[in-house]
Design a protein around this motif. Structure first.
Motif, short mmCIF file in Angstrom:
data_model
loop_
_atom_site.label_atom_id
_atom_site.label_comp_id
_atom_site.label_asym_id
_atom_site.label_seq_id
_atom_site.Cartn_x
_atom_site.Cartn_y
_atom_site.Cartn_z
N GLY A 133 1.02 -1.35 0.25
CA GLY A 133 -0.37 -0.09 -0.41
C GLY A 133 0.68 1.08 0.27
N ALA A 134 0.05 2.09 0.64
CA ALA A 134 -0.63 2.57 0.83
C ALA A 134 -2.07 2.95 -0.12
N MET A 135 -3.50 2.87 -0.53
CA MET A 135 -4.65 3.57 -0.74
C MET A 135 -4.04 4.16 -1.08
N LYS A 136 -3.97 4.76 -3.18
CA LYS A 136 -3.57 6.38 -2.99
C LYS A 136 -2.48 6.47 -2.72
N SER A 137 -1.39 6.30 -3.11
CA SER A 137 -0.35 5.73 -3.81
C SER A 137 0.72 5.42 -4.37
N GLY A 138 -0.44 5.80 -5.42
CA GLY A 138 1.22 4.94 -6.36
C GLY A 138 0.74 3.98 -6.66
N THR A 139 0.51 2.79 -6.10
CA THR A 139 0.13 1.55 -6.07
C THR A 139 0.17 1.16 -7.77
N THR A 140 -0.55 1.39 -7.96
CA THR A 140 -1.48 1.40 -9.65
C THR A 140 -0.16 1.44 -10.21
N TRP A 141 0.10 2.80 -10.86
CA TRP A 141 1.50 2.77 -11.54
C TRP A 141 2.36 2.31 -11.20
N LEU A 142 2.67 1.69 -10.15
CA LEU A 142 4.21 1.03 -9.43
C LEU A 142 4.09 -0.35 -9.51
N SER A 143 2.57 -0.88 -9.47
CA SER A 143 2.70 -2.07 -10.46
C SER A 143 1.59 -2.14 -11.76
N ASP A 144 1.86 -1.53 -12.66
CA ASP A 144 2.24 -1.64 -14.30
C ASP A 144 3.37 -1.57 -14.40
N TYR A 145 4.09 -1.17 -13.70
CA TYR A 145 5.96 -0.81 -13.97
C TYR A 145 6.58 -2.18 -14.44
N LEU A 146 6.12 -2.68 -12.91
CA LEU A 146 6.15 -4.30 -12.75
C LEU A 146 6.18 -5.29 -13.82
N GLY A 147 4.87 -4.99 -13.92
CA GLY A 147 3.60 -6.16 -14.66
C GLY A 147 4.97 -5.88 -16.17
N SER A 148 5.20 -4.52 -16.81
CA SER A 148 5.62 -4.45 -18.42
C SER A 148 7.51 -4.70 -17.85
N HIS A 149 8.00 -5.06 -16.66
CA HIS A 149 10.05 -5.32 -16.61
C HIS A 149 9.86 -6.71 -17.46
N PRO A 150 10.39 -7.58 -17.67
CA PRO A 150 10.53 -9.13 -18.50
C PRO A 150 11.24 -9.85 -17.71
N ALA A 151 11.79 -9.32 -16.70
CA ALA A 151 12.52 -10.31 -15.32
C ALA A 151 10.77 -10.36 -14.49
N PHE A 152 9.60 -9.79 -14.61
CA PHE A 152 8.96 -9.66 -13.10
C PHE A 152 7.66 -10.43 -13.91
N PHE A 153 6.68 -11.43 -12.71
CA PHE A 153 5.85 -12.10 -13.38
C PHE A 153 4.44 -11.40 -12.27
N HIS A 154 3.67 -10.28 -12.80
CA HIS A 154 3.25 -9.67 -11.33
C HIS A 154 1.44 -10.01 -12.14
N SER A 155 1.33 -10.82 -11.00
CA SER A 155 -0.67 -10.96 -10.73
C SER A 155 -1.19 -10.52 -11.87
N PRO A 156 -1.56 -11.28 -13.30
CA PRO A 156 -2.97 -10.35 -13.90
C PRO A 156 -3.68 -9.57 -13.07
N ILE A 157 -3.77 -9.76 -12.11
CA ILE A 157 -4.95 -8.81 -11.00
C ILE A 157 -4.21 -7.93 -10.37
N LYS A 158 -4.25 -6.43 -10.23
CA LYS A 158 -3.05 -6.10 -9.49
C LYS A 158 -3.37 -6.29 -7.79
N GLU A 159 -4.72 -6.29 -6.91
CA GLU A 159 -5.16 -6.12 -6.18
C GLU A 159 -5.22 -7.27 -5.49
N MET A 160 -5.36 -8.15 -5.77
CA MET A 160 -5.16 -9.58 -5.15
C MET A 160 -6.48 -9.89 -3.57
N ASN A 161 -5.70 -9.28 -2.90
CA ASN A 161 -6.44 -9.25 -1.96
C ASN A 161 -5.90 -10.28 -0.95
#
Length: 311
Positions: free
Chosen positions: A34-62
Protein backbone atom coordinates in the motif's frame (compact mmCIF):
# COMPACT_ATOMS: atom_id res chain seq x y z
CA UNK A 1 2.68 -8.83 -20.93
CA UNK A 2 2.68 -9.71 -24.61
CA UNK A 3 -0.21 -11.63 -26.16
CA UNK A 4 2.26 -14.37 -27.13
CA UNK A 5 3.25 -14.88 -23.50
CA UNK A 6 -0.40 -15.02 -22.46
CA UNK A 7 -1.18 -17.59 -25.17
CA UNK A 8 1.74 -19.73 -24.04
CA UNK A 9 0.60 -19.51 -20.43
CA UNK A 10 -2.96 -20.53 -21.33
CA UNK A 11 -1.68 -23.53 -23.28
CA UNK A 12 0.18 -24.64 -20.17
CA UNK A 13 -2.95 -24.12 -18.04
CA UNK A 14 -4.89 -26.51 -20.22
CA UNK A 15 -2.23 -29.23 -20.18
CA UNK A 16 -0.49 -28.64 -23.48
CA UNK A 17 2.84 -27.50 -22.04
CA UNK A 18 4.85 -28.57 -18.94
CA UNK A 19 4.97 -26.39 -15.82
CA UNK A 20 8.04 -24.22 -15.13
CA UNK A 21 11.11 -26.08 -13.90
CA UNK A 22 12.27 -23.53 -11.30
CA UNK A 23 10.23 -23.82 -8.07
CA UNK A 24 8.64 -20.65 -6.71
CA UNK A 25 10.55 -21.15 -3.46
CA UNK A 26 13.74 -20.35 -5.40
CA UNK A 27 12.35 -17.15 -6.92
CA UNK A 28 11.90 -13.73 -5.39
CA UNK A 29 8.38 -12.91 -4.20
CA UNK A 30 7.59 -9.18 -4.09
CA UNK A 31 4.52 -8.07 -2.12
CA UNK A 32 3.33 -4.47 -2.20
CA UNK A 33 1.53 -3.33 0.94
CA UNK A 34 0.00 0.00 0.00
CA UNK A 35 -0.98 2.60 0.98
CA UNK A 36 -4.21 3.33 -0.91
CA UNK A 37 -3.97 6.29 -3.32
CA UNK A 38 -0.17 6.29 -3.13
CA UNK A 39 0.89 5.20 -6.61
CA UNK A 40 0.30 1.47 -6.22
CA UNK A 41 -1.43 1.15 -9.61
CA UNK A 42 1.40 2.92 -11.44
CA UNK A 43 4.07 0.81 -9.73
CA UNK A 44 2.06 -2.35 -10.40
CA UNK A 45 1.91 -1.42 -14.08
CA UNK A 46 5.65 -0.76 -14.18
CA UNK A 47 6.55 -4.09 -12.57
CA UNK A 48 4.13 -5.87 -14.90
CA UNK A 49 5.99 -4.39 -17.89
CA UNK A 50 9.40 -5.58 -16.66
CA UNK A 51 10.59 -8.67 -18.58
CA UNK A 52 12.13 -10.20 -15.43
CA UNK A 53 9.01 -9.77 -13.30
CA UNK A 54 5.76 -11.73 -13.40
CA UNK A 55 2.93 -9.65 -11.96
CA UNK A 56 -0.44 -11.13 -11.15
CA UNK A 57 -3.00 -10.47 -13.94
CA UNK A 58 -5.03 -8.83 -11.15
CA UNK A 59 -3.30 -5.92 -9.50
CA UNK A 60 -5.00 -6.19 -6.12
CA UNK A 61 -5.39 -9.84 -5.25
CA UNK A 62 -6.33 -9.04 -1.62
CA UNK A 63 -5.71 -12.71 -0.83
CA UNK A 64 -4.11 -12.14 2.57
CA UNK A 65 -6.80 -9.65 3.54
CA UNK A 66 -9.24 -12.54 3.15
CA UNK A 67 -6.98 -15.00 5.00
CA UNK A 68 -6.31 -12.53 7.85
CA UNK A 69 -9.36 -10.24 7.84
CA UNK A 70 -9.18 -8.58 11.26
CA UNK A 71 -6.41 -6.20 12.22
CA UNK A 72 -4.84 -6.49 15.66
CA UNK A 73 -3.91 -2.81 15.96
CA UNK A 74 -7.33 -1.34 15.16
CA UNK A 75 -9.97 -3.57 16.81
CA UNK A 76 -13.13 -3.51 14.76
CA UNK A 77 -11.39 -2.37 11.57
CA UNK A 78 -12.04 -5.23 9.18
CA UNK A 79 -11.17 -5.08 5.52
CA UNK A 80 -13.73 -6.76 3.31
CA UNK A 81 -12.10 -7.81 0.02
CA UNK A 82 -15.07 -6.63 -2.03
CA UNK A 83 -16.72 -9.72 -3.44
CA UNK A 84 -19.38 -7.65 -5.19
CA UNK A 85 -16.72 -5.57 -6.95
CA UNK A 86 -14.84 -8.69 -8.06
CA UNK A 87 -18.02 -10.17 -9.54
CA UNK A 88 -18.83 -6.85 -11.22
CA UNK A 89 -15.43 -6.87 -12.92
CA UNK A 90 -15.97 -10.45 -14.06
CA UNK A 91 -19.38 -9.53 -15.43
CA UNK A 92 -17.94 -6.64 -17.44
CA UNK A 93 -15.34 -8.91 -19.03
CA UNK A 94 -17.86 -11.63 -19.87
CA UNK A 95 -20.23 -9.15 -21.50
CA UNK A 96 -17.38 -7.55 -23.46
CA UNK A 97 -17.08 -10.76 -25.52
CA UNK A 98 -20.51 -10.18 -27.00
CA UNK A 99 -22.28 -13.33 -28.16
CA UNK A 100 -19.12 -15.18 -29.21
CA UNK A 101 -17.13 -17.10 -26.56
CA UNK A 102 -13.35 -16.54 -26.41
CA UNK A 103 -11.08 -18.88 -28.37
CA UNK A 104 -7.30 -19.13 -28.30
CA UNK A 105 -7.21 -18.30 -32.02
CA UNK A 106 -9.16 -15.08 -31.57
CA UNK A 107 -7.81 -11.57 -31.08
CA UNK A 108 -5.08 -10.65 -28.62
CA UNK A 109 -7.53 -8.47 -26.70
CA UNK A 110 -9.89 -11.41 -26.17
CA UNK A 111 -7.05 -13.64 -25.04
CA UNK A 112 -6.02 -11.07 -22.45
CA UNK A 113 -9.59 -10.58 -21.24
CA UNK A 114 -10.07 -14.33 -20.84
CA UNK A 115 -6.83 -14.55 -18.85
CA UNK A 116 -7.99 -11.80 -16.48
CA UNK A 117 -11.44 -13.36 -16.19
CA UNK A 118 -10.01 -16.70 -15.12
CA UNK A 119 -7.72 -14.98 -12.59
CA UNK A 120 -10.66 -13.06 -11.09
CA UNK A 121 -12.64 -16.28 -10.76
CA UNK A 122 -9.73 -17.98 -9.00
CA UNK A 123 -9.35 -15.22 -6.43
CA UNK A 124 -12.57 -16.34 -4.76
CA UNK A 125 -11.08 -19.82 -4.29
CA UNK A 126 -7.81 -18.86 -2.57
CA UNK A 127 -8.28 -20.32 0.90
CA UNK A 128 -4.65 -21.00 1.86
CA UNK A 129 -1.09 -19.96 1.09
CA UNK A 130 -0.76 -23.08 -1.06
CA UNK A 131 -3.65 -21.80 -3.20
CA UNK A 132 -1.93 -18.41 -3.38
CA UNK A 133 1.32 -19.91 -4.65
CA UNK A 134 -0.51 -22.20 -7.06
CA UNK A 135 -2.13 -19.11 -8.60
CA UNK A 136 1.36 -17.95 -9.63
CA UNK A 137 2.83 -21.40 -10.32
CA UNK A 138 0.41 -22.15 -13.13
CA UNK A 139 1.08 -18.81 -14.80
CA UNK A 140 4.72 -17.87 -14.34
CA UNK A 141 7.28 -18.38 -17.08
CA UNK A 142 11.03 -18.02 -16.68
CA UNK A 143 10.83 -14.78 -14.65
CA UNK A 144 12.90 -14.87 -11.46
CA UNK A 145 10.67 -12.32 -9.70
CA UNK A 146 6.91 -12.42 -9.14
CA UNK A 147 4.27 -10.80 -6.99
CA UNK A 148 1.42 -8.33 -6.61
CA UNK A 149 0.47 -5.08 -4.87
CA UNK A 150 -2.60 -4.83 -2.61
CA UNK A 151 -3.12 -1.66 -0.52
CA UNK A 152 -5.35 -3.68 1.82
CA UNK A 153 -2.24 -5.44 3.14
CA UNK A 154 -1.00 -2.29 4.91
CA UNK A 155 -2.89 -3.02 8.13
CA UNK A 156 -2.87 -6.78 8.38
CA UNK A 157 -1.92 -8.43 11.68
CA UNK A 158 1.73 -9.28 12.28
CA UNK A 159 1.14 -12.99 11.70
CA UNK A 160 0.10 -12.20 8.11
CA UNK A 161 3.45 -10.54 7.36
CA UNK A 162 5.29 -13.43 9.03
CA UNK A 163 3.30 -15.83 6.85
CA UNK A 164 4.17 -13.88 3.70
CA UNK A 165 7.87 -13.78 4.63
CA UNK A 166 8.00 -17.60 4.72
CA UNK A 167 6.58 -18.19 1.23
CA UNK A 168 9.92 -18.03 -0.56
CA UNK A 169 13.62 -17.97 0.19
CA UNK A 170 13.63 -14.31 -0.87
CA UNK A 171 10.51 -12.29 -0.03
CA UNK A 172 10.59 -8.51 -0.42
CA UNK A 173 8.04 -5.97 0.80
CA UNK A 174 7.25 -2.65 -0.88
CA UNK A 175 5.44 -0.05 1.21
CA UNK A 176 4.32 3.11 -0.60
CA UNK A 177 3.56 6.24 1.39
CA UNK A 178 2.14 9.61 0.38
CA UNK A 179 1.73 12.85 2.29
CA UNK A 180 -1.00 11.78 4.77
CA UNK A 181 -3.19 14.81 4.05
CA UNK A 182 -3.01 14.46 0.27
CA UNK A 183 -3.63 10.73 0.52
CA UNK A 184 -6.62 11.26 2.81
CA UNK A 185 -8.00 13.99 0.54
CA UNK A 186 -7.85 11.65 -2.45
CA UNK A 187 -9.51 8.96 -0.33
CA UNK A 188 -12.34 11.35 0.59
CA UNK A 189 -12.88 12.34 -3.03
CA UNK A 190 -12.99 8.67 -3.99
CA UNK A 191 -15.48 7.87 -1.21
CA UNK A 192 -17.72 10.78 -2.12
CA UNK A 193 -17.76 9.81 -5.78
CA UNK A 194 -18.32 6.07 -5.21
CA UNK A 195 -20.24 5.75 -1.94
CA UNK A 196 -21.16 8.98 -0.15
CA UNK A 197 -22.61 10.83 -3.13
CA UNK A 198 -25.19 12.79 -1.15
CA UNK A 199 -22.89 13.92 1.66
CA UNK A 200 -20.95 17.18 1.56
CA UNK A 201 -17.18 17.15 1.94
CA UNK A 202 -17.36 19.14 5.17
CA UNK A 203 -19.59 16.44 6.64
CA UNK A 204 -17.15 13.74 5.57
CA UNK A 205 -14.31 15.72 7.14
CA UNK A 206 -16.15 15.79 10.45
CA UNK A 207 -16.10 11.98 10.46
CA UNK A 208 -12.30 11.74 10.20
CA UNK A 209 -10.90 10.53 13.51
CA UNK A 210 -8.55 7.77 14.64
CA UNK A 211 -11.23 5.13 14.15
CA UNK A 212 -12.13 6.07 10.56
CA UNK A 213 -10.80 4.29 7.48
CA UNK A 214 -9.52 7.61 6.06
CA UNK A 215 -7.31 8.11 9.14
CA UNK A 216 -6.22 4.47 9.37
CA UNK A 217 -5.19 4.27 5.71
CA UNK A 218 -3.04 7.41 6.19
CA UNK A 219 -1.45 6.04 9.36
CA UNK A 220 1.80 4.43 8.23
CA UNK A 221 3.12 3.94 11.75
CA UNK A 222 1.52 0.53 12.22
CA UNK A 223 2.99 -0.99 9.05
CA UNK A 224 6.46 0.44 9.64
CA UNK A 225 6.56 -0.67 13.28
CA UNK A 226 5.21 -4.14 12.53
CA UNK A 227 7.73 -4.85 9.78
CA UNK A 228 10.52 -3.70 12.07
CA UNK A 229 9.29 -5.73 15.03
CA UNK A 230 9.33 -8.84 12.85
CA UNK A 231 12.88 -8.16 11.70
CA UNK A 232 11.75 -7.51 8.13
CA UNK A 233 13.04 -3.96 7.68
CA UNK A 234 16.06 -5.05 5.61
CA UNK A 235 13.69 -6.95 3.32
CA UNK A 236 11.45 -3.90 2.95
CA UNK A 237 11.63 -0.89 0.66
CA UNK A 238 9.83 2.25 1.81
CA UNK A 239 8.82 4.37 -1.18
CA UNK A 240 7.62 7.98 -1.15
CA UNK A 241 4.86 8.77 -3.64
CA UNK A 242 6.13 12.29 -4.32
CA UNK A 243 9.51 10.89 -5.43
CA UNK A 244 8.28 7.72 -7.15
CA UNK A 245 7.69 8.98 -10.68
CA UNK A 246 11.26 9.29 -11.90
CA UNK A 247 13.60 6.97 -13.75
CA UNK A 248 16.16 7.32 -10.96
CA UNK A 249 13.61 6.07 -8.44
CA UNK A 250 12.63 2.95 -10.37
CA UNK A 251 16.27 2.28 -11.29
CA UNK A 252 17.10 2.27 -7.58
CA UNK A 253 14.20 -0.10 -6.93
CA UNK A 254 15.34 -2.47 -9.69
CA UNK A 255 18.86 -2.45 -8.24
CA UNK A 256 17.48 -3.36 -4.81
CA UNK A 257 15.38 -6.19 -6.24
CA UNK A 258 18.30 -7.48 -8.28
CA UNK A 259 16.65 -6.88 -11.67
CA UNK A 260 18.04 -5.16 -14.74
CA UNK A 261 16.96 -1.56 -15.05
CA UNK A 262 13.88 -1.05 -17.20
CA UNK A 263 12.55 2.15 -18.73
CA UNK A 264 9.44 3.58 -17.07
CA UNK A 265 6.60 5.49 -18.75
CA UNK A 266 6.70 8.43 -16.38
CA UNK A 267 3.75 10.38 -17.77
CA UNK A 268 1.34 7.45 -17.66
CA UNK A 269 -1.58 8.25 -15.35
CA UNK A 270 -3.52 5.36 -13.89
CA UNK A 271 -6.57 5.72 -11.62
CA UNK A 272 -6.11 9.50 -11.19
CA UNK A 273 -8.19 11.17 -8.50
CA UNK A 274 -11.46 12.57 -9.76
CA UNK A 275 -14.29 14.52 -8.20
CA UNK A 276 -14.55 17.70 -6.22
CA UNK A 277 -11.21 18.95 -4.87
CA UNK A 278 -10.79 20.01 -1.27
CA UNK A 279 -10.28 23.70 -0.60
CA UNK A 280 -7.26 24.99 1.30
CA UNK A 281 -9.49 25.41 4.36
CA UNK A 282 -10.63 21.80 4.11
CA UNK A 283 -7.08 20.55 3.57
CA UNK A 284 -5.95 22.50 6.64
CA UNK A 285 -8.75 20.94 8.68
CA UNK A 286 -7.78 17.49 7.45
CA UNK A 287 -4.12 18.15 8.30
CA UNK A 288 -5.09 19.03 11.87
CA UNK A 289 -7.03 15.79 12.25
CA UNK A 290 -4.01 13.81 11.07
CA UNK A 291 -1.57 15.65 13.36
CA UNK A 292 -0.74 12.58 15.52
CA UNK A 293 0.53 10.78 12.40
CA UNK A 294 2.81 13.65 11.39
CA UNK A 295 4.12 14.04 14.93
CA UNK A 296 5.27 10.43 15.12
CA UNK A 297 6.60 10.19 11.56
CA UNK A 298 8.56 13.44 11.72
CA UNK A 299 11.71 11.67 12.89
CA UNK A 300 11.13 8.27 11.36
CA UNK A 301 13.98 7.21 9.01
CA UNK A 302 11.48 5.87 6.48
CA UNK A 303 10.02 9.34 5.88
CA UNK A 304 13.17 11.45 6.23
CA UNK A 305 13.21 12.03 2.48
CA UNK A 306 9.61 13.22 2.33
CA UNK A 307 10.58 16.89 2.29
CA UNK A 308 7.42 18.01 0.45
CA UNK A 309 4.99 16.65 3.05
CA UNK A 310 2.89 19.00 5.18
CA UNK A 311 5.13 18.70 8.23
Amino acid sequence: MSSGAIRKRLKRLFGKEPPPSLPLAQRQLVIGLGAMKSGTTWLSDYLGSHPAFFHSPIKEMNAFAALFPENSCYPGYIYKPGEAYRLWRMERIVLSFGQQPPRLDRSDAEIERFDRLRALAQLGRIASTDDYLQFFHERIGDQKHFGEISPSYAHLPAEAYACMAALSSDVRFLFLMRDPTDRAASHLRHARRRVEKDIELDQLLERVDETSAVFIRSDYRYTLNTLRALGLEERSRFLIYEDLFSQASVDSLCDWLGMDRHEAVLDKRLNPGVGESLSERQLSCLRQRLAPIYNDLRHDPATQGASSWRW
